[in-house]
Design a protein around this motif. Sequence first.
Motif, PDB file in Angstrom:
ATOM      1  N   HIS A   1       0.839  -1.189   0.000  1.00  0.00           N
ATOM      2  CA  HIS A   1       0.000   0.000   0.000  1.00  0.00           C
ATOM      3  C   HIS A   1       0.877   1.243   0.000  1.00  0.00           C
ATOM      4  N   LEU A   2       0.416   2.271  -0.696  1.00  0.00           N
ATOM      5  CA  LEU A   2       1.104   3.555  -0.717  1.00  0.00           C
ATOM      6  C   LEU A   2       0.135   4.621  -0.213  1.00  0.00           C
ATOM      7  N   ILE A   3       0.612   5.459   0.686  1.00  0.00           N
ATOM      8  CA  ILE A   3      -0.233   6.505   1.248  1.00  0.00           C
ATOM      9  C   ILE A   3       0.492   7.833   1.117  1.00  0.00           C
ATOM     10  N   GLU A   4      -0.139   8.773   0.406  1.00  0.00           N
ATOM     11  CA  GLU A   4       0.440  10.091   0.219  1.00  0.00           C
ATOM     12  C   GLU A   4      -0.100  11.064   1.260  1.00  0.00           C
ATOM     13  N   SER A   5       0.706  12.067   1.563  1.00  0.00           N
ATOM     14  CA  SER A   5       0.266  13.145   2.446  1.00  0.00           C
ATOM     15  C   SER A   5       1.075  14.385   2.127  1.00  0.00           C
ATOM     16  N   GLY A   6       0.629  15.519   2.678  1.00  0.00           N
ATOM     17  CA  GLY A   6       1.392  16.752   2.538  1.00  0.00           C
ATOM     18  C   GLY A   6       0.813  17.755   1.570  1.00  0.00           C
ATOM     19  N   GLY A   7      -0.253  17.387   0.880  1.00  0.00           N
ATOM     20  CA  GLY A   7      -0.865  18.331  -0.042  1.00  0.00           C
ATOM     21  C   GLY A   7      -1.580  19.452   0.684  1.00  0.00           C
ATOM     22  N   GLY A   8      -2.039  20.439  -0.083  1.00  0.00           N
ATOM     23  CA  GLY A   8      -2.768  21.546   0.511  1.00  0.00           C
ATOM     24  C   GLY A   8      -2.870  22.714  -0.447  1.00  0.00           C
ATOM     25  N   LEU A   9      -3.302  23.839   0.113  1.00  0.00           N
ATOM     26  CA  LEU A   9      -3.434  25.081  -0.650  1.00  0.00           C
ATOM     27  C   LEU A   9      -2.219  25.960  -0.386  1.00  0.00           C
ATOM     28  N   VAL A  10      -1.601  26.439  -1.442  1.00  0.00           N
ATOM     29  CA  VAL A  10      -0.410  27.268  -1.290  1.00  0.00           C
ATOM     30  C   VAL A  10      -0.460  28.388  -2.322  1.00  0.00           C
ATOM     31  N   GLN A  11       0.096  29.515  -1.978  1.00  0.00           N
ATOM     32  CA  GLN A  11       0.141  30.634  -2.908  1.00  0.00           C
ATOM     33  C   GLN A  11       1.236  30.435  -3.952  1.00  0.00           C
ATOM     34  N   PRO A  12       1.109  31.049  -5.105  1.00  0.00           N
ATOM     35  CA  PRO A  12       2.187  30.975  -6.100  1.00  0.00           C
ATOM     36  C   PRO A  12       3.511  31.418  -5.496  1.00  0.00           C
ATOM     37  N   GLY A  13       4.554  30.667  -5.824  1.00  0.00           N
ATOM     38  CA  GLY A  13       5.862  30.930  -5.245  1.00  0.00           C
ATOM     39  C   GLY A  13       6.122  30.177  -3.969  1.00  0.00           C
ATOM     40  N   GLY A  14       5.101  29.541  -3.425  1.00  0.00           N
ATOM     41  CA  GLY A  14       5.251  28.805  -2.169  1.00  0.00           C
ATOM     42  C   GLY A  14       5.817  27.415  -2.337  1.00  0.00           C
ATOM     43  N   SER A  15       5.891  26.687  -1.233  1.00  0.00           N
ATOM     44  CA  SER A  15       6.493  25.355  -1.220  1.00  0.00           C
ATOM     45  C   SER A  15       5.603  24.369  -0.474  1.00  0.00           C
ATOM     46  N   LEU A  16       5.735  23.123  -0.861  1.00  0.00           N
ATOM     47  CA  LEU A  16       5.090  22.013  -0.164  1.00  0.00           C
ATOM     48  C   LEU A  16       6.021  20.816  -0.226  1.00  0.00           C
ATOM     49  N   LYS A  17       5.905  19.945   0.772  1.00  0.00           N
ATOM     50  CA  LYS A  17       6.661  18.699   0.760  1.00  0.00           C
ATOM     51  C   LYS A  17       5.694  17.539   0.884  1.00  0.00           C
ATOM     52  N   LEU A  18       5.650  16.721  -0.149  1.00  0.00           N
ATOM     53  CA  LEU A  18       4.781  15.557  -0.153  1.00  0.00           C
ATOM     54  C   LEU A  18       5.540  14.341   0.364  1.00  0.00           C
ATOM     55  N   SER A  19       4.805  13.452   1.028  1.00  0.00           N
ATOM     56  CA  SER A  19       5.379  12.204   1.517  1.00  0.00           C
ATOM     57  C   SER A  19       4.583  11.029   0.972  1.00  0.00           C
ATOM     58  N   CYS A  20       5.276   9.940   0.748  1.00  0.00           N
ATOM     59  CA  CYS A  20       4.647   8.696   0.293  1.00  0.00           C
ATOM     60  C   CYS A  20       5.186   7.577   1.167  1.00  0.00           C
ATOM     61  N   VAL A  21       4.319   7.018   2.007  1.00  0.00           N
ATOM     62  CA  VAL A  21       4.716   5.926   2.879  1.00  0.00           C
ATOM     63  C   VAL A  21       4.297   4.602   2.250  1.00  0.00           C
ATOM     64  N   VAL A  22       5.242   3.688   2.164  1.00  0.00           N
ATOM     65  CA  VAL A  22       4.980   2.370   1.598  1.00  0.00           C
ATOM     66  C   VAL A  22       4.854   1.356   2.730  1.00  0.00           C
ATOM     67  N   SER A  23       3.779   0.608   2.716  1.00  0.00           N
ATOM     68  CA  SER A  23       3.583  -0.419   3.743  1.00  0.00           C
ATOM     69  C   SER A  23       3.300  -1.758   3.079  1.00  0.00           C
ATOM     70  N   GLY A  24       3.511  -2.809   3.839  1.00  0.00           N
ATOM     71  CA  GLY A  24       3.239  -4.148   3.314  1.00  0.00           C
ATOM     72  C   GLY A  24       4.426  -4.795   2.644  1.00  0.00           C
ATOM     73  N   ASP A  25       5.476  -4.022   2.412  1.00  0.00           N
ATOM     74  CA  ASP A  25       6.683  -4.557   1.804  1.00  0.00           C
ATOM     75  C   ASP A  25       7.809  -3.565   2.058  1.00  0.00           C
ATOM     76  N   THR A  26       9.030  -3.965   1.788  1.00  0.00           N
ATOM     77  CA  THR A  26      10.151  -3.075   2.019  1.00  0.00           C
ATOM     78  C   THR A  26      10.313  -2.123   0.845  1.00  0.00           C
ATOM     79  N   LEU A  27      10.537  -0.862   1.160  1.00  0.00           N
ATOM     80  CA  LEU A  27      10.622   0.153   0.123  1.00  0.00           C
ATOM     81  C   LEU A  27      11.797  -0.077  -0.812  1.00  0.00           C
ATOM     82  N   LYS A  28      12.888  -0.646  -0.307  1.00  0.00           N
ATOM     83  CA  LYS A  28      14.138  -0.643  -1.056  1.00  0.00           C
ATOM     84  C   LYS A  28      14.092  -1.444  -2.356  1.00  0.00           C
ATOM     85  N   ILE A  29      13.065  -2.272  -2.523  1.00  0.00           N
ATOM     86  CA  ILE A  29      13.001  -3.032  -3.769  1.00  0.00           C
ATOM     87  C   ILE A  29      12.310  -2.261  -4.888  1.00  0.00           C
TER      88      ILE A  29
END
Length: 129
Positions: A3-31
């Motif tokens: 499973h993959l779960i994203e987070s970190g989205g939102g409303l931002v003004q032009p010129g702004g920044s956001l950091k998205l995250s994707c957590v992987v579960s059920g298996d090891t990410l490194k593959i």
Amino acid sequence: QTHLIESGGGLVQPGGSLKLSCVVSGDTLKIYDIGWLRQAPGKELEGVSCIDNSDEIRYYKDSVKGRFTISRDNAKNTVYLQMSNLNPEDTGVYFCAAEFLNPVWCKGLIDGLVQFTFRGQGTQVTVSS
């Protein structure tokens, strides 16, 4: 089941920044190679960035080069997308996707061949004043 779960989205003004995250579960990410895709309103799903499982190769869509940075932390089973200097054209639903045993997947994703084995539900990013 992976499973993959994203987070970190939102409303931002032009010129702004956001950091998205994707957590992987059920298996090891490194593959997995992990890609970030987005779907803007009324447009098709497109690849934005991708990182291979060795953490050595990164790909970016031309329109985000120099503004977006993809990274991964295998110990935390998490992939990040740091987005800076955002503009309204970056608005859309951002998804992370995973693929393995396919050394050409990342490049293909950025070149327009959108296919994947696993994908998350997405997180909304809106860039607006």
